[in-house]
Design an enzyme around this catalytic site. Structure first.
Site, PDB file in Angstrom:
ATOM      1  N   HIS A 174      -5.546 -21.681  -6.075  1.00  0.00           N
ATOM      2  CA  HIS A 174      -4.342 -21.329  -5.657  1.00  0.00           C
ATOM      3  C   HIS A 174      -3.472 -20.143  -6.248  1.00  0.00           C
ATOM      4  O   HIS A 174      -3.135 -19.136  -5.614  1.00  0.00           O
ATOM      5  CB  HIS A 174      -3.586 -22.446  -6.115  1.00  0.00           C
ATOM      6  CG  HIS A 174      -1.843 -22.636  -5.736  1.00  0.00           C
ATOM      7  ND1 HIS A 174      -1.208 -23.227  -4.888  1.00  0.00           N
ATOM      8  CD2 HIS A 174      -0.929 -21.763  -6.524  1.00  0.00           C
ATOM      9  CE1 HIS A 174      -0.003 -22.949  -4.983  1.00  0.00           C
ATOM     10  NE2 HIS A 174       0.271 -22.061  -5.770  1.00  0.00           N
ATOM     11  N   GLU A 175      -3.918 -19.978  -7.679  1.00  0.00           N
ATOM     12  CA  GLU A 175      -3.288 -18.821  -8.387  1.00  0.00           C
ATOM     13  C   GLU A 175      -4.175 -17.482  -7.967  1.00  0.00           C
ATOM     14  O   GLU A 175      -3.553 -16.587  -8.030  1.00  0.00           O
ATOM     15  CB  GLU A 175      -3.305 -19.024  -9.659  1.00  0.00           C
ATOM     16  CG  GLU A 175      -2.527 -20.410 -10.384  1.00  0.00           C
ATOM     17  CD  GLU A 175      -1.174 -20.240 -10.193  1.00  0.00           C
ATOM     18  OE1 GLU A 175      -0.492 -19.150  -9.818  1.00  0.00           O
ATOM     19  OE2 GLU A 175      -0.565 -21.402  -9.642  1.00  0.00           O
ATOM     20  N   HIS A 231      -2.193 -16.246  -4.928  1.00  0.00           N
ATOM     21  CA  HIS A 231      -1.040 -15.331  -5.250  1.00  0.00           C
ATOM     22  C   HIS A 231      -1.587 -14.018  -5.933  1.00  0.00           C
ATOM     23  O   HIS A 231      -0.958 -13.058  -5.386  1.00  0.00           O
ATOM     24  CB  HIS A 231      -0.339 -15.963  -6.682  1.00  0.00           C
ATOM     25  CG  HIS A 231       0.521 -17.103  -6.119  1.00  0.00           C
ATOM     26  ND1 HIS A 231       1.335 -17.273  -4.994  1.00  0.00           N
ATOM     27  CD2 HIS A 231       0.617 -18.551  -6.619  1.00  0.00           C
ATOM     28  CE1 HIS A 231       2.068 -18.386  -4.756  1.00  0.00           C
ATOM     29  NE2 HIS A 231       1.517 -19.064  -5.974  1.00  0.00           N
ATOM     30  N   HIS A 242      -2.140 -11.634  -2.931  1.00  0.00           N
ATOM     31  CA  HIS A 242      -1.164 -11.117  -2.528  1.00  0.00           C
ATOM     32  C   HIS A 242      -0.574  -9.731  -3.277  1.00  0.00           C
ATOM     33  O   HIS A 242      -0.100  -8.858  -2.820  1.00  0.00           O
ATOM     34  CB  HIS A 242      -0.064 -12.213  -2.599  1.00  0.00           C
ATOM     35  CG  HIS A 242       1.105 -12.107  -1.607  1.00  0.00           C
ATOM     36  ND1 HIS A 242       2.181 -12.830  -1.391  1.00  0.00           N
ATOM     37  CD2 HIS A 242       1.391 -11.172  -0.706  1.00  0.00           C
ATOM     38  CE1 HIS A 242       3.017 -12.513  -0.441  1.00  0.00           C
ATOM     39  NE2 HIS A 242       2.564 -11.606  -0.009  1.00  0.00           N
TER      40      HIS A 242
HETATM   41 ZN   LIG Z   1       2.200 -21.248  -6.244  1.00  0.00          ZN
END
Ligand SMILES: [Zn+2]
Length: 675
Positions: free
Chosen positions: A466-467, A470, A473
């Site tokens: 998940h991290e 990010h 991104h």
């Molecule tokens: Zn998040």
């Protein structure tokens, strides 16, 4: 001072080893002064306002301040101490004063407005239009277009609102801290794991008492509700938990709730919006309360039959096990945990050997390489704030430098809980040069011991993905302007890159790459993967309905004119009518401790948790259709989503990637809610 202050010298990677705590305050002071001077040179410019001399100049102003702030506040989260916390308290008002002065700067607004009014005649790129819009709205959404008397009114409302939300939060905190469940006899604590008993006993000792103490803090409350066999005690603790801010005493939050809702509504009206939700959603992918309500209702229609079925099953299970006739709220976590164990017999200890941290890191790097052709090279010449931090240079397939990546995995005193991605340096294009970002992931994963390497729970594995989503991104960002770069996107869009990457953790094709037993190197057995997938969907119907109910409660406060609402509890009961599964508890109220929406920034935004799930499931379905490592789909995701940041409306970006608007069907299918 600036001569020897490393924060005020030119640097690329943050010069952690040279920074001392005493450098921060002078650095902030000088950086703020510099930013102010940059703003003044915009407003005192004799030339006619243009996009370049106003918007672009404003966008690139305050660069030193932004770098000093990011270093300081990132440290305050990842490696803090009392001194840093004290500095934070001192500099935070300086920063809010600076940003208030900016939004109230009439000269500056005049120039921005003058450019805004001729925007159709200027030949602006899409990104430039977005930037112009964003800056213009940052003024008007704070009242810049209002006549003086209304401006004054708005300032009064804002002052009042910040006091009320502060008081709301203080009440919730006081209510949480003052309660304790004191149990003296261990016999009353059957079912609780040894470690929980130990914690409760330590807490009791710390308070000079015998036996065990449980509190309303999550780490104490959650295990108690899950494991304690004693139904009466579960009831007691559950009711205490749900009564926060609802006890008609000095910590009562009912008045605060009513006042906050009304003032937010007034504020929105002043600015020309029908309700607070209309105001908030103007800057969200969902755009309008109607769309949010339709979305919540559509999801509810699909999830409710499954939720009702699961509820009946759970009730039946509780009846067979303990002769319970009617499930109450304090039974839900307890019987759900028992049923889940019976059904899956899946515990962390079985899975952990397959998820050695080093393997998982290499795994996520390999996934990034297969999808986006990114290459990670660990480097040892970059300054870091703690010896445990790892540093990597990131390159694309043509050996172009893309980003610097910091990874900080284990808990320490001085690191806050949770896991997050943050930025030390923004990506931007300035003076023709594409400056690449410095991105960081900070987590709190299980430490290695003298006998074992760091082995992750499955939950930690998905958190890492998940991290890292990010982080991608950030690393792949390719904008001109820093405030539109990377993860600087609308709230209901920001979780797409992170949540979508979690999907790879459930795919055999991806797990084969890294989920190997740390001793035998055996790949994780497929039946374990199947179990992980199935257990991830356990009680999905009830979970979904519960989350939708919070979104609906949020809208029941913010998408209506609240002036006729007299009773907090009544408004809440009405909002929960369509989602109710358990009998109501008269002593309890959710709104009076719903900090997300009355203290934090999630008002008219709670729906975005489910919204983001719809997006990620729909996006991942596209990968599944073509192959989870399909280059064409990955390139589209990179070109239209990951590299674009907030440069364009997210729905436009999404449709360019997917060819159509997101459809909830993929989520319902993944969650097993589609029959
Ligand atoms: Zn998040």
């Amino acid at each position: 001072m600036s001569q020897e202050n490393p924060l005020l010298q030119p640097f690329d990677a943050a010069p952690f080893s040279k920074i001392k705590n005493e450098h921060f305050k002078p650095a902030f002071q000088e950086a703020i002064a510099k930013a102010k001077a940059e703003i003044t040179s915009i407003t005192s410019n004799d030339e006619v306002p243009t996009f370049e001399n106003t918007l672009e100049a404003l966008e690139f102003a305050g660069e030193t301040l932004s770098r000093v702030s990011s270093i300081f506040f990132n440290l305050n989260s990842a490696e803090t101490n009392e001194e840093i916390q004290k500095i934070a308290q001192e500099v935070s008002p300086w920063l809010s004063e600076f940003s208030n002065d900016l939004t109230l700067n009439e000269e500056l607004f005049k120039r921005v407005k003058s450019v805004y009014e001729q925007k159709e005649n200027l030949e602006l790129s899409v990104e430039q239009k977005t930037l112009l819009d964003k800056h213009y709205k940052s003024f008007t959404r704070n009242g810049a277009n209002l006549p003086e008397d209304k401006k004054e009114q708005l300032r009064e409302i804002d002052k009042e609102l910040s006091k009320l939300s502060l008081s709301f939060g203080e009440n919730v905190l006081a209510e949480t801290n003052r309660y304790e469940l004191h149990v003296e006899d261990e016999k009353d604590l059957k079912g609780l794991p040894e470690s929980e008993l130990e914690n409760a006993n330590l807490l009791a000792k710390a308070k000079g008492k015998n036996g065990y103490i449980f509190t309303l803090q999550y780490p104490s409350y959650i295990p108690f509700m899950k494991y304690a066999e004693n139904r009466e005690l579960r009831k007691k603790l559950s009711i205490a938990f749900g009564a926060k801010g609802f006890q008609n005493d000095e910590y009562d939050n009912q008045e605060n709730v009513l006042k906050i809702a009304k003032l937010r509504h007034q504020r929105a009206n002043l600015l020309g919006f029908q309700t607070h939700a209309h105001f908030v959603l103007e800057e969200r992918m969902a755009k309008s309360p109607e769309k949010v309500n339709d979305f919540l209702n559509e999801m509810l229609e699909k999830a409710k039959p499954a939720a009702e079925k699961e509820f009946k099953e759970l009730e039946q299970f509780a009846k067979e096990l303990d002769g319970i006739d009617h499930l109450e709220k304090w039974d839900s976590a307890y019987y759900a945990e028992k049923l889940k164990q019976q059904r899956f017999q899946l515990d962390d200890e079985k899975l952990k050997p397959y998820f050695k941290l080093d393997n998982v890191i290499q795994g996520v790097f390999t996934v990034a390489k297969k999808l986006y052709d990114l290459h990670f090279k660990e480097v040892f010449n970059i300054d870091k704030y703690h010896e445990e931090v790892k540093t990597y240079e990131v390159y694309d397939g043509d050996h172009n430098f893309m980003a610097l990546f910091y990874a900080d995995f284990h808990p320490r005193e001085g690191k806050r809980n949770g896991a997050w991605m943050t930025i030390y340096k923004d990506q931007k294009v300035k003076d023709g040069k594409n400056e690449r970002p410095h991105v960081s992931n900070v987590c709190n994963f299980t430490r290695p011991t003298s006998k074992k390497p760091s082995l992750l729970t499955f939950n930690e594995v998905t958190t890492l993905f998940h991290e890292f989503g990010h982080a991608l991104h950030g690393m792949l960002a390719n904008s001109t302007y820093p405030s539109l770069s990377g993860a600087s996107v609308y709230w209901d869009f920001v979780e797409l890159p992170s949540q979508v990457l979690e999907n790879w953790c459930y795919e055999p094709e991806a797990l084969e790459l890294f989920a190997r037993h740390y001793e035998t190197d055996e790949v994780i057995p497929m039946e374990l993967i199947e179990k992980i997938k199935k257990s991830a969907n356990f009680h999905e119907g009830m979970q979904t309905v519960r989350q939708l109910s919070f979104g609906m409660l949020d809208m029941a406060w913010h998408a209506v004119d609240p002036s006729s609402i007299k009773s907090v509890k009544e408004n809440e009961l009405k909002a929960f009518e369509t989602t109710k599964l358990y009998p109501d508890v008269a002593e309890n109220c959710m709104s009076t401790s719903f900090s997300h929406i009355f203290q934090g920034g999630y008002s008219a935004g709670y729906y975005s948790y489910k919204w983001a799930e719809v997006l990620d499931a729909d996006a991942f379905a596209y990968f599944q259709e073509e192959g989870i490592f399909n280059k064409t789909v990955a390139n589209k995701f990179k070109d239209h989503i990951l590299s674009k940041g907030g440069t364009e409306d997210p729905m436009v970006l999404y449709k360019r990637f997917r060819g159509k608007e997101p459809n909830p069907e993929a989520l319902l299918k993944r969650a097993g809610l589609l029959k």
